[in-house]
Design an enzyme around this catalytic site. Structure first.
Site, PDB file in Angstrom:
ATOM      1  CG  HIS A 258      -4.198   0.773  -8.061  1.00  0.00           C
ATOM      2  ND1 HIS A 258      -5.559   0.415  -7.934  1.00  0.00           N
ATOM      3  CD2 HIS A 258      -3.660   1.714  -7.326  1.00  0.00           C
ATOM      4  CE1 HIS A 258      -5.638   1.453  -7.075  1.00  0.00           C
ATOM      5  NE2 HIS A 258      -4.796   2.013  -6.570  1.00  0.00           N
TER       6      HIS A 258
ATOM      7  CG  HIS B 150      -2.127   1.039   1.304  1.00  0.00           C
ATOM      8  ND1 HIS B 150      -2.419   1.717   0.261  1.00  0.00           N
ATOM      9  CD2 HIS B 150      -2.894   1.279   2.170  1.00  0.00           C
ATOM     10  CE1 HIS B 150      -3.404   2.408   0.701  1.00  0.00           C
ATOM     11  NE2 HIS B 150      -3.799   2.052   1.772  1.00  0.00           N
TER      12      HIS B 150
ATOM     13  CG  ASP C  59       2.884   4.411  -3.877  1.00  0.00           C
ATOM     14  OD1 ASP C  59       1.933   3.588  -3.764  1.00  0.00           O
ATOM     15  OD2 ASP C  59       3.071   5.332  -3.088  1.00  0.00           O
TER      16      ASP C  59
HETATM   17  C1  SDX Z   1      -1.445   2.055  -3.179  1.00  0.00           C
HETATM   18  O1  SDX Z   1      -6.275   0.619  -3.312  1.00  0.00           O
HETATM   19  C2  SDX Z   1      -5.686   1.988  -3.456  1.00  0.00           C
HETATM   20  O2  SDX Z   1      -6.280   2.822  -3.864  1.00  0.00           O
HETATM   21  C3  SDX Z   1      -3.982   2.249  -2.907  1.00  0.00           C
HETATM   22  C4  SDX Z   1      -3.485   3.370  -3.479  1.00  0.00           C
HETATM   23  C5  SDX Z   1      -4.185   4.510  -2.936  1.00  0.00           C
HETATM   24  O3  SDX Z   1      -3.971   5.752  -3.128  1.00  0.00           O
HETATM   25  O4  SDX Z   1      -4.645   4.375  -1.560  1.00  0.00           O
HETATM   26  O5  SDX Z   1      -3.629   3.830  -4.759  1.00  0.00           O
HETATM   27  C6  SDX Z   1      -2.005   3.488  -3.162  1.00  0.00           C
HETATM   28  O6  SDX Z   1      -1.253   1.345  -2.536  1.00  0.00           O
HETATM   29  C7  SDX Z   1      -0.697   1.901  -4.607  1.00  0.00           C
HETATM   30  C8  SDX Z   1      -0.208   0.448  -4.948  1.00  0.00           C
HETATM   31  C9  SDX Z   1       1.093   0.467  -4.354  1.00  0.00           C
HETATM   32  N1  SDX Z   1       1.589  -0.980  -4.148  1.00  0.00           N
HETATM   33  C10 SDX Z   1       2.653  -1.382  -4.948  1.00  0.00           C
HETATM   34  O7  SDX Z   1       3.175  -0.703  -6.152  1.00  0.00           O
HETATM   35  C11 SDX Z   1       3.239  -2.812  -4.625  1.00  0.00           C
HETATM   36  C12 SDX Z   1       3.306  -3.535  -5.987  1.00  0.00           C
HETATM   37  N2  SDX Z   1       1.933  -4.080  -6.605  1.00  0.00           N
HETATM   38  C13 SDX Z   1       1.452  -5.187  -6.053  1.00  0.00           C
HETATM   39  O8  SDX Z   1       1.650  -5.609  -4.824  1.00  0.00           O
HETATM   40  C14 SDX Z   1      -0.120  -5.137  -6.406  1.00  0.00           C
HETATM   41  O9  SDX Z   1      -0.131  -4.967  -7.736  1.00  0.00           O
HETATM   42  C15 SDX Z   1      -1.144  -4.691  -5.787  1.00  0.00           C
HETATM   43  C16 SDX Z   1      -0.844  -4.854  -4.269  1.00  0.00           C
HETATM   44  C17 SDX Z   1      -1.024  -3.092  -5.638  1.00  0.00           C
HETATM   45  C18 SDX Z   1      -2.638  -5.153  -6.117  1.00  0.00           C
HETATM   46  O10 SDX Z   1      -2.684  -6.459  -5.946  1.00  0.00           O
HETATM   47  P1  SDX Z   1      -3.911  -7.120  -6.179  1.00  0.00           P
HETATM   48  O11 SDX Z   1      -5.004  -6.135  -6.692  1.00  0.00           O
HETATM   49  O12 SDX Z   1      -4.446  -8.099  -5.161  1.00  0.00           O
HETATM   50  O13 SDX Z   1      -3.384  -7.804  -7.584  1.00  0.00           O
HETATM   51  P2  SDX Z   1      -2.915  -9.515  -7.426  1.00  0.00           P
HETATM   52  O14 SDX Z   1      -1.844  -9.581  -6.373  1.00  0.00           O
HETATM   53  O15 SDX Z   1      -4.000 -10.243  -7.291  1.00  0.00           O
HETATM   54  O16 SDX Z   1      -2.066  -9.406  -8.662  1.00  0.00           O
HETATM   55  C19 SDX Z   1      -2.942  -9.717  -9.840  1.00  0.00           C
HETATM   56  C20 SDX Z   1      -1.693 -10.600 -10.846  1.00  0.00           C
HETATM   57  C21 SDX Z   1      -0.880 -11.547 -10.044  1.00  0.00           C
HETATM   58  O17 SDX Z   1      -0.315 -12.763 -11.000  1.00  0.00           O
HETATM   59  P3  SDX Z   1      -1.352 -14.049 -10.968  1.00  0.00           P
HETATM   60  O18 SDX Z   1      -1.499 -14.713  -9.600  1.00  0.00           O
HETATM   61  O19 SDX Z   1      -2.631 -13.453 -11.647  1.00  0.00           O
HETATM   62  O20 SDX Z   1      -0.521 -14.874 -12.008  1.00  0.00           O
HETATM   63  O21 SDX Z   1      -0.635  -9.651 -11.109  1.00  0.00           O
HETATM   64  C22 SDX Z   1       0.543  -9.967 -10.771  1.00  0.00           C
HETATM   65  C23 SDX Z   1       0.224 -10.916  -9.414  1.00  0.00           C
HETATM   66  O22 SDX Z   1       1.321 -11.703  -9.263  1.00  0.00           O
HETATM   67  N3  SDX Z   1       1.266  -8.656 -10.292  1.00  0.00           N
HETATM   68  C24 SDX Z   1       2.296  -8.281 -10.172  1.00  0.00           C
HETATM   69  C25 SDX Z   1       2.717  -7.075  -9.531  1.00  0.00           C
HETATM   70  N4  SDX Z   1       1.320  -6.755  -9.171  1.00  0.00           N
HETATM   71  C26 SDX Z   1       0.281  -7.636  -9.433  1.00  0.00           C
HETATM   72  N5  SDX Z   1       3.451  -9.068 -10.700  1.00  0.00           N
HETATM   73  C27 SDX Z   1       4.640  -8.413 -10.563  1.00  0.00           C
HETATM   74  N6  SDX Z   1       4.730  -7.060  -9.959  1.00  0.00           N
HETATM   75  C28 SDX Z   1       3.678  -6.263  -9.542  1.00  0.00           C
HETATM   76  N7  SDX Z   1       3.872  -5.170  -9.016  1.00  0.00           N
END
Ligand code: SDX
Length: 425
Positions: free
Chosen positions: A307, A266, A365
């Protein structure tokens, strides 16, 4: 109410229930599932990816189109034409202020531009290396001790006073965390500076010497606060709503939001992005990290990408990238090696099939850490800055919930444990 309805029935059974659809002014309508327990079942949605937890009129996000509206105004227009305090007024009140209303609001915030002397004593309990997010979370929770007896959450005036106090005091507490973390003396807030200039002075000034703050950096700081102000029902905002639904002290509720924001999935991602860019170290290592991000056996993720809602560019990332270019140009850092790695990483990721197929775009971010590092803010402070901007969003949602009829939040579960068994003997 829309005229659509859904009928829920069990295969082979006569019984079915009707679920009304409630219309939304924008985005998805919602299916009211209040009657689902009549089926003997609960709905099941770990991570709440398909669940609307509340009604709200504050912020709208269209993840497919990369749209973010605050009370109907696009984030790009607010970042270009408004400022952080005016956006605070908009989020709280629902309308942009008139010039006189804006002036009065700024004066009200300035009237709270101080903290109790006891805060310095409280801070002395932390070791110098304590993480600033740990300190901020504790400081805001401690505000609930100062204002508990005089805060009636059912009283609209008390709620507005809480909002004003938090908007005014968060930057002071944030700057104190920075000064304690770096072993420097605190700098008192100034009523002669704008909100963001005051923050930068408390961060980089000295008790006897005001910081030399360029208008470009002050504007960039204001845009950073504005872009982080609110974002619908994200994890930390949902945490504040859930804790507020029990009638808890609002400062304690904001502290719970700070705790939820800290995680690297997050708001902690901005610090993680910078650490990742520094770990990559050189553009020639980017491919290795892209492979790791795609490897299911590797827990590494490309920080700053992806996201839960945006399956298109995060509109805030675009504005942040423009601000990043302006700040680095102002500071003569156009060739910052981390920025070069970031831009190359973004270009490669946006062409890579894995990221394209999973719709993983840069989020808010991805560039914010580069700007904040360029301004001189340490990575440990990045999420503190995020929390300082997001506090107005958290407390606006808290106020919206308490200004309308509400119930304590109490989700259920899918139980997969033991059936009843007797204690042996
Ligand atoms: C913020 O919710 C909000 O609005 C948050 C925010 C706000 O203003 O409040 O916008 C702020 O938190 C932005 C996000 C910051 N976090 C990151 O940058 C961390 C990296 N991102 C990931 O951890 C992830 O993308 C999330 C946590 C942001 C979202 O996770 P989800 O929605 O639970 O997605 P998921 O984990 O189910 O991923 C879907 C697929 C997966 O692959 P499969 O299992 O389908 O094969 O996408 C892949 C994931 O492995 N994936 C990534 C990835 N993000 C998702 N693979 C590599 N790198 C990534 N960053």
């Amino acid at each position: 109410m829309s005229n659509k309805k859904y009928h829920l029935s069990e295969e082979g059974s006569e019984t079915s229930i009707e679920l009304p659809v409630l219309s939304s002014t924008l985005g998805q309508d919602v299916i009211d599932i209040a009657r689902v327990p009549e089926t003997g079942c609960f709905t099941f949605d770990p991570g709440f990816g398909a669940t609307a937890s509340c009604e709200s009129a504050i912020t709208f996000i269209d993840g497919g189109k990369g749209v973010l509206l605050h009370r109907g105004y696009p984030i790009e227009q607010l970042a270009d034409k408004s400022d952080f305090l005016e956006t605070c007024y908009l989020l709280i009140n629902g309308e942009l202020p008139s010039p006189s209303e804006k002036e009065a609001f700024e004066s009200t915030i300035k009237a709270h531009n101080h903290v109790e002397n006891s805060v310095e004593q409280f801070m002395s309990g932390f070791s110098q290396g304590a993480h600033p997010m740990a300190m901020l979370c504790s400081l805001v929770a401690a505000m609930s001790a100062t204002y508990h007896e005089t805060t009636d959450v059912s009283n609209a005036d008390d709620r507005i006073l809480t909002i004003h106090r938090l908007i005014a005091k968060m930057p002071i507490l944030a700057a104190m965390c920075h000064k304690h973390f770096t072993g420097q003396p605190y700098v008192a807030p100034s009523d002669d500076l704008s909100y963001s200039e005051n923050f930068l002075n408390m961060m980089f000034g000295a008790p006897d010497k005001e910081a030399d703050i360029s208008p470009v950096l002050a504007k960039a700081m204001d845009v950073i606060f504005l872009l982080h102000a609110d974002h619908e029902q994200n994890a930390s905002t949902s945490t504040v709503r859930l804790s507020g639904s029990s009638g808890a002290n609002p400062y304690a509720c904001i502290a719970s939001g700070i705790a939820a924001l800290w995680g690297p999935a997050h708001g902690g991602a901005n610090q993680a992005v910078l650490e990742m860019l520094e770990e990559i170290g050189d553009e020639k290592h980017i491919d290795e990290f892209i492979l790791r991000a795609k490897d299911k056996e590797d827990s590494f993720r490309l920080m700053g990408f992806g996201h839960r809602v945006y399956k298109n560019f995060d509109p805030r990332a675009k504005v942040m990238k423009e601000s990043c270019d302006e700040v680095l140009k102002e500071l003569g850092l156009e060739n910052d090696p981390l920025l070069k790695i970031a831009k190359r990483l973004e270009q490669i990721a946006l062409e890579d099939e894995y990221f394209v197929e999973k719709k993983l775009y840069p989020n808010v971010d991805f560039y914010s850490g580069i700007i904040m590092k360029a301004i001189g803010i340490s990575p440990e402070m990045f999420t503190v800055i995020f929390a300082t901007g997001r506090t107005v969003g958290w407390i606006s949602h808290w106020n919206e919930m308490l200004s309308n009829p509400y119930r304590i939040g109490r989700p259920r579960q899918r139980y997969t444990g033991y059936t009843k068994r007797d204690y042996p003997g």
